[in-house]
Design a protein around this motif. Structure first.
Motif, PDB file in Angstrom:
ATOM      1  N   ARG A  65       7.857  -0.283  -4.280  1.00 37.24           N
ATOM      2  CA  ARG A  65       7.062  -0.089  -3.074  1.00 37.24           C
ATOM      3  C   ARG A  65       7.241  -1.271  -2.103  1.00 37.24           C
ATOM      4  NH1 ARG A  65       7.159   4.060  -5.221  1.00 37.24           N
ATOM      5  NH2 ARG A  65       5.456   5.511  -5.724  1.00 37.24           N
ATOM      6  N   ARG A  83      -2.586  -5.065   4.157  1.00 36.57           N
ATOM      7  CA  ARG A  83      -3.107  -3.696   4.231  1.00 36.57           C
ATOM      8  C   ARG A  83      -2.215  -2.730   3.450  1.00 36.57           C
ATOM      9  NH1 ARG A  83      -4.528  -5.651   9.354  1.00 36.57           N
ATOM     10  NH2 ARG A  83      -2.582  -4.982  10.329  1.00 36.57           N
ATOM     11  N   ASP A  84      -0.906  -2.891   3.576  1.00 35.85           N
ATOM     12  CA  ASP A  84       0.008  -2.029   2.831  1.00 35.85           C
ATOM     13  C   ASP A  84      -0.106  -2.286   1.326  1.00 35.85           C
ATOM     14  OD1 ASP A  84       0.890  -0.886   5.167  1.00 35.85           O
ATOM     15  OD2 ASP A  84       2.725  -2.085   5.304  1.00 35.85           O
ATOM     16  N   ASP A  87      -3.016  -0.520  -0.252  1.00 36.73           N
ATOM     17  CA  ASP A  87      -2.738   0.898  -0.513  1.00 36.73           C
ATOM     18  C   ASP A  87      -1.918   1.073  -1.789  1.00 36.73           C
ATOM     19  OD1 ASP A  87      -4.088   1.600   1.804  1.00 36.73           O
ATOM     20  OD2 ASP A  87      -2.259   1.730   3.031  1.00 36.73           O
ATOM     21  N   VAL A  88      -0.933   0.204  -1.996  1.00 35.91           N
ATOM     22  CA  VAL A  88      -0.098   0.307  -3.192  1.00 35.91           C
ATOM     23  C   VAL A  88      -0.905  -0.011  -4.451  1.00 35.91           C
ATOM     24  CG1 VAL A  88       1.925  -0.626  -4.374  1.00 35.91           C
ATOM     25  CG2 VAL A  88       2.018  -0.186  -1.922  1.00 35.91           C
ATOM     26  N   ALA A  90      -4.038   0.561  -4.907  1.00 34.60           N
ATOM     27  CA  ALA A  90      -4.852   1.750  -5.180  1.00 34.60           C
ATOM     28  C   ALA A  90      -4.006   2.833  -5.830  1.00 34.60           C
ATOM     29  CB  ALA A  90      -5.480   2.259  -3.881  1.00 34.60           C
ATOM     30  N   GLU A  91      -2.767   3.001  -5.346  1.00 28.86           N
ATOM     31  CA  GLU A  91      -1.860   3.985  -5.940  1.00 28.86           C
ATOM     32  C   GLU A  91      -1.549   3.626  -7.393  1.00 28.86           C
ATOM     33  OE1 GLU A  91       2.678   5.767  -5.284  1.00 28.86           O
ATOM     34  OE2 GLU A  91       2.054   3.913  -4.288  1.00 28.86           O
TER      35      GLU A  91
END
Length: 305
Positions: A65, A83-84, A87-88, A90-91
């Protein structure tokens, strides 16, 4: 050493060409991990070869990622990265993957583990205005203006540091507050202390420098020059981060006929070696909590997982 089960994430930092990406890949294969980029140049899709991004085969082997997901025309910031990364993370939690952050950008690791200063987004019109003045009036004039408006920043920054001078002026124009004021306001870290295993891969210097030189030749033979030619053809702002990646300015000079390919390679190698030296110094002083390991010791830990 702590066991892998004690950690919510593994952080693998180190100088360029230290073998950390291969280490992260091996760990991800063994521990059902996701390899998450923490290198500020490998985010750009235009520079796969010259930034030594993982190959397509490696990316297909285990989840990767934040590699090559940003256009070179974007001024991608630490704020964007955090921020990115959120998200990763959380994934990864949903999928049951071990997050493995790997790279050499100290500011990314510092933001992940210490939090991020709350500098707001600067409007593109403000940024463009500062860049136009920089091109028209020169860096010395902007440094003098910054020294009047933000004396602390003016005293701290080198008069030739175009990027940081422009950034400091952008923030004060956009917000009316000096950059240092914003840095004092920090958001909570994504990876607080106690939940991570943080390693810094520290090869012997001469061995590392030899690897850097050899890898640059391999990249040139593997399409780096053609990659830079495509990037140069876009006519992007030379102050953009992607345009300052190690090797890019020198190779553009070669493409313009100003220097030979060998001269460009010599400059690119020297710039990369100097950057590696700065990485050692930065991590030693800024993130002393990282555990320094020789490559063999780091791999022995991965093998034991």
């Amino acid at each position: 050493m702590t066991s892998l089960s004690d950690n919510k994430a593994v952080l693998i930092a180190g100088p360029t060409a230290s073998g950390k990406s291969a280490l992260a890949l091996e760990l991800a294969q063994k521990a059902s991990g996701v390899v998450i980029n923490a290198d500020s140049m490998q985010v750009y899709r235009d520079l796969r070869v010259l930034t030594a991004r993982p190959t397509a085969e490696e990316e297909a082997d285990v989840p990767h990622r934040l590699y090559g997901h940003v256009d070179a025309g974007v001024n991608y910031s630490v704020g964007h990265y955090v921020r990115d990364a959120a998200d990763v993370l959380a994934e990864a939690q949903r999928a049951g993957w071990l997050p493995i952050f790997v790279g050499g950008t100290g500011l990314y690791f510092k933001a992940l583990t210490r939090g991020l200063s709350a500098v707001p987004q600067v409007a593109e019109a403000v940024r463009e205005g500062v860049r136009l003045r920089l091109a028209r009036d020169g860096v010395e004039a902007l440094h003098a203006e910054l020294s009047r408006r933000d004396p602390a920043a003016g005293a701290r920054l080198n008069v030739r540091d175009r990027t940081r001078i422009a950034r400091a002026l952008e923030v004060i124009e956009a917000t009316g507050r000096p950059l240092a004021d914003w840095h004092a306001d920090t958001t909570p870290p994504l990876l607080p202390a106690g939940g991570t295993r943080a390693l810094f891969i520290a090869p012997e210097r001469e061995t590392l420098y030899a690897r850097i030189d050899a890898r640059f030749d391999v990249m040139l033979d593997g399409g780096a020059l053609e990659e830079v030619a495509r990037l140069a053809a876009r006519g992007l702002d030379p102050l953009l981060p992607a345009m300052k990646a190690h090797g890019v300015p020198a190779l553009i000079r070669h493409l313009r006929g100003e220097i030979s390919r060998d001269e460009a390679a010599t400059i690119g190698k020297a710039d990369t070696r100097h950057y590696a030296k700065r990485q050692f110094t930065w991590f030693r002083h800024q993130l002393p909590e990282f555990e320094w390991l020789a490559p063999d010791a780091a791999r022995a830990w991965v093998v034991s997982v």
